[in-house]
Design a protein around this motif. Structure first.
Motif, mmCIF file in Angstrom:
data_model
loop_
_atom_site.group_PDB
_atom_site.id
_atom_site.type_symbol
_atom_site.label_atom_id
_atom_site.label_comp_id
_atom_site.label_asym_id
_atom_site.label_seq_id
_atom_site.Cartn_x
_atom_site.Cartn_y
_atom_site.Cartn_z
ATOM 1 N N HIS A 124 8.493 2.601 -6.772
ATOM 2 C CA HIS A 124 7.684 1.391 -6.925
ATOM 3 C C HIS A 124 7.073 0.966 -5.608
ATOM 4 C CE1 HIS A 124 10.862 -1.242 -5.169
ATOM 5 N NE2 HIS A 124 11.685 -0.369 -5.720
ATOM 6 N N TYR A 125 5.972 0.256 -5.713
ATOM 7 C CA TYR A 125 5.214 -0.209 -4.547
ATOM 8 C C TYR A 125 5.388 -1.701 -4.302
ATOM 9 C CZ TYR A 125 2.668 4.215 -4.109
ATOM 10 O OH TYR A 125 2.339 5.535 -3.906
ATOM 11 N N THR A 126 6.096 -2.377 -5.170
ATOM 12 C CA THR A 126 6.276 -3.814 -4.992
ATOM 13 C C THR A 126 7.550 -4.117 -4.208
ATOM 14 O OG1 THR A 126 7.367 -3.936 -7.156
ATOM 15 C CG2 THR A 126 5.019 -4.514 -7.059
ATOM 16 N N SER A 127 7.485 -5.172 -3.411
ATOM 17 C CA SER A 127 8.678 -5.727 -2.766
ATOM 18 C C SER A 127 8.920 -7.086 -3.404
ATOM 19 C CB SER A 127 8.481 -5.856 -1.257
ATOM 20 O OG SER A 127 7.282 -6.542 -0.959
ATOM 21 N N VAL A 128 10.149 -7.562 -3.308
ATOM 22 C CA VAL A 128 10.520 -8.761 -4.040
ATOM 23 C C VAL A 128 11.123 -9.815 -3.122
ATOM 24 C CG1 VAL A 128 12.781 -7.787 -4.661
ATOM 25 C CG2 VAL A 128 11.808 -9.640 -6.036
ATOM 26 N N SER A 129 10.781 -11.061 -3.399
ATOM 27 C CA SER A 129 11.395 -12.206 -2.738
ATOM 28 C C SER A 129 12.141 -12.987 -3.810
ATOM 29 C CB SER A 129 10.312 -13.086 -2.100
ATOM 30 O OG SER A 129 10.875 -14.286 -1.623
ATOM 31 N N LYS A 166 0.819 -1.208 0.000
ATOM 32 C CA LYS A 166 0.000 0.000 0.000
ATOM 33 C C LYS A 166 0.857 1.264 0.000
ATOM 34 C CE LYS A 166 -4.064 -2.043 2.188
ATOM 35 N NZ LYS A 166 -5.003 -2.010 3.338
ATOM 36 N N ARG A 167 2.073 1.133 0.490
ATOM 37 C CA ARG A 167 2.982 2.284 0.534
ATOM 38 C C ARG A 167 4.188 2.000 -0.350
ATOM 39 N NH1 ARG A 167 7.287 4.694 3.218
ATOM 40 N NH2 ARG A 167 6.924 6.855 3.868
ATOM 41 N N PHE A 168 4.740 3.062 -0.934
ATOM 42 C CA PHE A 168 5.889 2.841 -1.824
ATOM 43 C C PHE A 168 7.074 2.261 -1.056
ATOM 44 C CE2 PHE A 168 6.329 7.340 -0.511
ATOM 45 C CZ PHE A 168 7.614 7.337 -0.014
ATOM 46 N N ILE A 169 7.850 1.460 -1.755
ATOM 47 C CA ILE A 169 9.050 0.834 -1.185
ATOM 48 C C ILE A 169 10.268 1.711 -1.446
ATOM 49 C CG2 ILE A 169 10.518 -1.219 -1.191
ATOM 50 C CD1 ILE A 169 7.662 -1.634 -0.086
ATOM 51 N N ARG A 170 10.358 2.253 -2.640
ATOM 52 C CA ARG A 170 11.428 3.203 -2.980
ATOM 53 C C ARG A 170 10.814 4.389 -3.711
ATOM 54 N NH1 ARG A 170 14.210 -1.586 -4.591
ATOM 55 N NH2 ARG A 170 16.107 -2.017 -3.380
ATOM 56 N N MET A 171 11.352 5.572 -3.458
ATOM 57 C CA MET A 171 10.970 6.753 -4.221
ATOM 58 C C MET A 171 12.123 7.740 -4.199
ATOM 59 S SD MET A 171 7.753 9.433 -3.931
ATOM 60 C CE MET A 171 8.308 10.161 -2.393
#
Length: 420
Positions: A367-372, A347-352
């Protein structure tokens, strides 16, 4: 001699886009739009309105001489109009504010000020802007949300009393009819041309365009090419660029055209396939994780099959949304499975903002996605070395993806191995 100006403000949502849009439409037959900073959205508006690609000017990524060359190279029309970022001085910490770019290029700046419920105080705001940096480029002001001609005259009289070097160009009245009849917020890409024409006429009705043109006369400078020379690459590159993957710096496309023997544009939304003779594929950033975009992606079976076939033996470079689509899943949405990565939409951005990476590249990420990941990252991104460094790029055989948007002309030798 050409005309050049920058439109800036004290902050976002003050009217920069309204005024820029109106001027671009008015001068559409003879204008080149520019965007200060790394933003992808405003340049899409610019191009829709002016029918001419908008060029990003970013000192933090391209350095000063690079920005000077980009402006000189692309100012090939009678009028160059730059849209600023946030407020006039915002971004100074990265040398990429409207102040930094206009000072570098010696371009006049028009400040648009929201005049709602104010008149004398506006003069104090202009004084603050002018005195914060004595070498500023502020030459004129336009007032937004003016309630009446009398309201404007009060402001104008005060400005003319207090300044002899700031021209009052006019005003934009509040409650424009063109805005009330649309959902412009601004979602200009969804507007009909007649609505944009109506908006432009309403906005410019009380602005002195002759005076504006007088303060925007500009002597264009020829700049020696400052970037590292790249030899011609005798290969064919396919660029995936469409509604799903729409984040493409115009100069990146021009750079590829200059340095590859052949460049093809592939529209995945139309289910076009990767050319069988393409040596590499560049997938632009954009949106793939949203419901509307993913539905379009699901209907691109031929495109998907051709990209998977290409990736068996040839290079693929994905940027942001291009990275996500190369992974296995984003939440419950199945992607191409070319990189062993799972993405989660937050719901919140991961990097900006601006980031540096381990290869010495500066770029922008939002971006708002996190990665595994099931594999080791290719490099990390960080704002300050040693703080919050996390993997942001991944490589598996011929396939590479990154969250970082950057400008190829300034960094090509550092990314070449992933693309060629």
């Amino acid at each position: 001699m050409i005309k050049a100006l920058c439109i800036s403000a004290t902050a976002s949502n003050q009217g920069k886009t309204i005024l820029t849009t109106s001027l671009l439409y008015h001068y559409k037959k003879s204008v080149r739009p520019f965007k200060i900073g790394p933003d992808f959205i405003d340049p899409q508006f610019h191009e829709k309105i002016s029918k001419t690609p908008s060029v990003n000017l970013d000192i933090n990524i391209c350095k000063k001489e690079g920005v000077k060359w980009l402006f000189s190279n692309y100012s090939n029309k009678e009028f160059s109009i730059l849209e600023g970022v946030m407020g006039f001085y915002d971004g100074m910490d990265k040398n990429s504010s409207a102040y930094d770019v206009t000072k570098l290029l010696n371009i006049s700046t028009i400040i648009i000020l929201d005049a709602s419920g104010s008149y004398i105080t506006l003069s104090a705001i202009i004084k603050g802007l002018k005195e914060y940096r004595k070498d500023n480029t502020i030459k004129a002001v336009v007032f937004n949300h003016i309630s009446s001609q009398g309201h404007y005259e009060l402001i104008k009289n005060q400005i003319e009393k207090d300044f002899n070097d700031v021209a009052c160009l006019g005003y934009i009245q509040k409650d424009l009819e063109a805005l009330s009849s649309t959902h412009l917020g601004l979602a200009l890409k969804d507007c009909e041309e007649d609505k944009i024409e109506e908006l432009s006429k309403e906005v410019l009705k009380n602005i002195d365009l002759q005076k504006l043109e007088e303060i925007t006369k500009y002597e264009k400078e020829e700049i020696i090419y400052p970037f590292e020379k790249v030899e011609k690459i005798d290969k064919h590159i396919a660029v995936v660029f469409d509604k799903n993957f729409s984040f493409l710096y115009h100069d990146n496309l021009e750079f590829l055209k200059e340095h590859f023997t052949k460049v093809s544009i592939v529209n995945s939304v139309n289910d076009e396939i990767i050319p069988s003779d393409a040596n590499s594929v560049f997938i632009c950033g954009g949106y793939i994780e949203t419901k509307e975009s993913y539905e379009r992606f699901e209907n691109s079976k031929n495109f998907q099959a051709s990209l998977k076939e290409h990736a068996k033996t040839k290079k693929v470079y994905g940027e942001c949304a291009g990275l996500i689509v190369l992974g296995e899943v984003c939440d419950d949405k199945k992607m191409l499975g070319l990189l062993p990565l799972d993405f989660t939409l937050n719901k919140r951005f991961i990097r900006m903002g601006y980031y540096d990476n381990d290869l010495g590249i500066t770029g922008h990420a939002f971006h708002y996605t996190s990665v595994s990941s099931k594999i080791k990252g290719e490099y990390t991104l960080y704002k300050k070395k040693g703080e919050y460094e996390k993997d942001a790029a991944f490589k598996n055989n011929n396939v590479f993806g990154t969250y970082l948007h950057t400008m190829f002309r300034a960094n090509f030798q550092k990314i070449k191995r992933y693309l060629v």
